[in-house]
Design an enzyme around this catalytic site. Structure first.
Site, PDB file in Angstrom:
ATOM      1  N   ARG A 135     -42.752 -48.541  -7.233  1.00 50.04           N
ATOM      2  CA  ARG A 135     -41.606 -48.667  -6.659  1.00 50.04           C
ATOM      3  C   ARG A 135     -41.030 -49.939  -5.938  1.00 50.04           C
ATOM      4  O   ARG A 135     -40.151 -50.311  -6.097  1.00 50.04           O
ATOM      5  CB  ARG A 135     -41.098 -47.401  -5.529  1.00 50.04           C
ATOM      6  N   TYR A 187     -14.109 -50.164 -12.519  1.00 62.14           N
ATOM      7  CA  TYR A 187     -14.420 -49.239 -13.336  1.00 62.14           C
ATOM      8  C   TYR A 187     -14.633 -48.118 -12.506  1.00 62.14           C
ATOM      9  O   TYR A 187     -14.688 -47.772 -11.453  1.00 62.14           O
ATOM     10  CB  TYR A 187     -16.194 -49.612 -13.740  1.00 62.14           C
ATOM     11  N   ASP A 259     -18.892 -57.797 -10.917  1.00 61.11           N
ATOM     12  CA  ASP A 259     -19.385 -56.878 -11.852  1.00 61.11           C
ATOM     13  C   ASP A 259     -19.106 -57.484 -13.436  1.00 61.11           C
ATOM     14  O   ASP A 259     -17.991 -57.352 -13.898  1.00 61.11           O
ATOM     15  CB  ASP A 259     -18.902 -55.382 -11.794  1.00 61.11           C
ATOM     16  N   LYS A 284     -25.453 -51.449 -21.249  1.00 62.53           N
ATOM     17  CA  LYS A 284     -24.666 -52.169 -22.391  1.00 62.53           C
ATOM     18  C   LYS A 284     -25.070 -53.218 -23.053  1.00 62.53           C
ATOM     19  O   LYS A 284     -25.995 -52.774 -23.944  1.00 62.53           O
ATOM     20  CB  LYS A 284     -23.205 -52.717 -21.474  1.00 62.53           C
TER      21      LYS A 284
END
Ligand code: PLP
Length: 531
Positions: A135, A187, A259, A284
């Protein structure tokens, strides 16, 4: 440590320092002739920012400074190069491929291995190795984060479990009472996060048109700490001037976050324009194959990097090693994929713009936005990207078009090798309440893939013809990836007349047996006939 090992380690450290010094010296264009103590201290700080805080400078050539060695520094932020100010001599296509993710691995693998482990054994109960717990840090993740930092010219990049986790981390830089200014057509998932999560935690969320600098300047208040935008915006493809926004933000001591999911680093590097934080939904273009979910945050400033590293560990939002491996793999073909898809996009945008049933086409290319928007876009990126939105003037026409298209699969998301289409109001942006949505209901968004553009153009033409007709909806069920659904070239008549043996019949006549016949039941992929 044995003597040989120690010498080797010193050589590596010295090389790192030299490299970092060279970069930081180059960044301010001066040599080290000043003799001025405060300038030297500042440079030393910069070097330290460049190579992390875990090298003991006194061992090499500098007097020991007081070390601010916090517990959180060690596991979450292993030594890594700072690529802000780094000038890569390689071309973008090569930068995607030429990268050694694990230079210290004793076996010199050609590809970064997946360190599929949650824990790392520590040298002793009072010492840490570079990693202790996945982590907090994992070598496969460090490799991905380093490669992304290099491509984005970042001081550091961080990989998260999704684009939303990356965006969430940006919002976590805010405290109760702070304000974030956000572009109006953000978005849908970010809109939801801001209005239904951040706002409930005492962060003020203000929407503003970031393409309008005067409006942004007016909206900034003493509480404003971050301006967050997208350029082009998703899905209206509005262009914001990132250089001017950064200047404006910095005048007010505000961070600019972008972004840049639509603009992967092979075509745009917002940190070089003055942006402070770059976020990607790596799902993406970094993946490119719709096979993994991930997010990235890239920063210019080492102190900010520290805070993001802290949040990544404290909130447990980091990306798992296997996904890191997939993204490392995806990056290698990113330039090729994006460039091929962009070539297709230009042709498709041209064809759409000419079609009588298309009202408006939105994309950062000729005919897709105003000439001023195009000028700004071209000054901050080297391509138009692979997304086109358009309106048709009728929601039902847009739906019929999408339903009839076979190669543009009806799918949310974008940036994959295959072409996709969607209607933002009911799909990717459905989480924005209708009364707050600024998008036209008939808007269609296409994500253009790397297929042969002739096939894509033919598919679009067929779908537009169908949508313009009065024909009933096609019979296929939407999930039409079966062989028999693909367009088939008719056989020449003499071949049609020739009695044909299907592949399965031929095989059965060659190899008799029940197991073979069982295996071969079902349609034959070579001749489209059922066996
Ligand atoms: N940012 C943009 C521009 C997006 O389009 C998306 C998802 O579609 C996200 C962020 C969220 O990314 P993820 O789905 O990986 O969480």
């Amino acid at each position: 440590m044995a003597k040989g090992q120690l010498e080797f380690q010193e050589e590596v450290d010295a090389a790192r320092i030299e490299n970092a010094m060279w970069r930081s010296w180059k960044a301010d264009g001066s040599g080290d002739h000043s003799g001025d103590h405060s300038a030297k201290t500042e440079k030393l700080e910069r070097v330290r920012g460049s190579i992390g805080d875990s090298i003991d400078f006194s061992q090499i050539r500098y007097p020991q400074e007081t070390r601010r060695c916090r517990y959180d520094d060690l596991p979450t932020f292993p030594v890594r190069p700072n690529f802000a100010g780094f000038e890569n001599a390689l071309q973008p296509a090569s930068q995607c491929v030429v990268f050694d993710g694990c230079p210290e691995d004793p076996y010199h693998p050609s590809n970064t291995p997946i360190y599929q482990t949650s824990t790392f054994v520590q040298p002793s109960s009072s010492e840490f190795g570079p990693y202790d717990y996945t982590r907090s840090g994992n070598p496969t993740r460090t490799a991905l984060e380093k490669h992304v930092a290099m491509l984005e010219h970042a001081a550091a990049a961080f990989a998260f479990s999704s684009g939303m986790a990356a965006l969430h981390t940006v919002t976590r830089l805010l405290k109760q009472g702070d304000e974030i200014l956000v572009n109006e057509d953000i978005y849908g998932g970010m809109h939801r996060l801001l209005t239904q999560d951040c706002a409930h935690n005492g962060v003020q969320v203000t929407f503003v048109d970031t393409t309008n600098l005067t409006a942004v300047a007016k909206a900034i208040t003493p509480k404003t700490k971050i301006i967050h935008t997208e350029s082009p915006s998703n899905p209206r493809m509005k262009i914001s001037d990132l250089r001017k926004l950064a200047t404006l933000a910095h005048q007010h001591k505000v961070l600019l976050s972008v972004d840049s999911t639509m603009m992967p680093p092979v075509i745009c590097q917002p940190l070089l324009l003055g942006v402070d934080l770059v976020v990607h939904s790596a799902t993406k273009f970094f993946s490119g194959h719709a096979d993994c979910t991930g997010g990235l945050v890239c920063v210019r400033d080492p102190e900010l990097a520290h805070r993001v590293a802290f949040l990544q560990n404290a909130e447990g939002t980091a990306l798992a090693p296997f996904e890191c491996f997939l993204f490392l793999r995806g990056i290698k073909t990113m330039w090729l994929r994006v460039n091929r898809a962009q070539e297709n996009t230009v042709q498709i945008a041209k064809a759409l713009a000419k079609h009588p049933r298309i009202k408006e086409v939105f994309y950062p290319g000729p005919g897709g936005c105003s000439s001023e928007a195009l000028r700004i876009h071209n000054s901050q990126s080297s391509g138009c990207g692979c997304i086109i939105s358009f309106t048709t003037g009728s929601v039902s026409f847009s739906r019929r078009f999408l339903d009839a298209s076979r190669l543009f699969k009806t799918t949310v998301s974008f940036g994959s090798v295959n072409s996709l289409g969607e209607m933002p109001c009911t799909m990717s942006h459905a989480s924005i309440p209708a009364e707050e949505r600024t998008l036209p209901a008939d808007l269609v968004r296409l994500s253009v893939g790397i297929e042969d553009v002739r096939d894509l153009l033919q598919d679009l033409q067929r779908a537009l013809d169908f949508a313009s007709s009065q024909k009933p909806p096609p019979e296929h069920d939407g999930y039409d990836s079966r062989f028999e659904d693909l367009p088939v070239v008719p056989r020449p008549p003499d071949e049609e007349e020739r009695p044909r043996k299907s592949l399965s019949e031929w095989l059965l006549s060659e190899v008799e047996g029940p197991s073979t016949s069982q295996m071969l039941s079902g349609p034959c992929p070579c001749c489209w006939e059922s066996s």
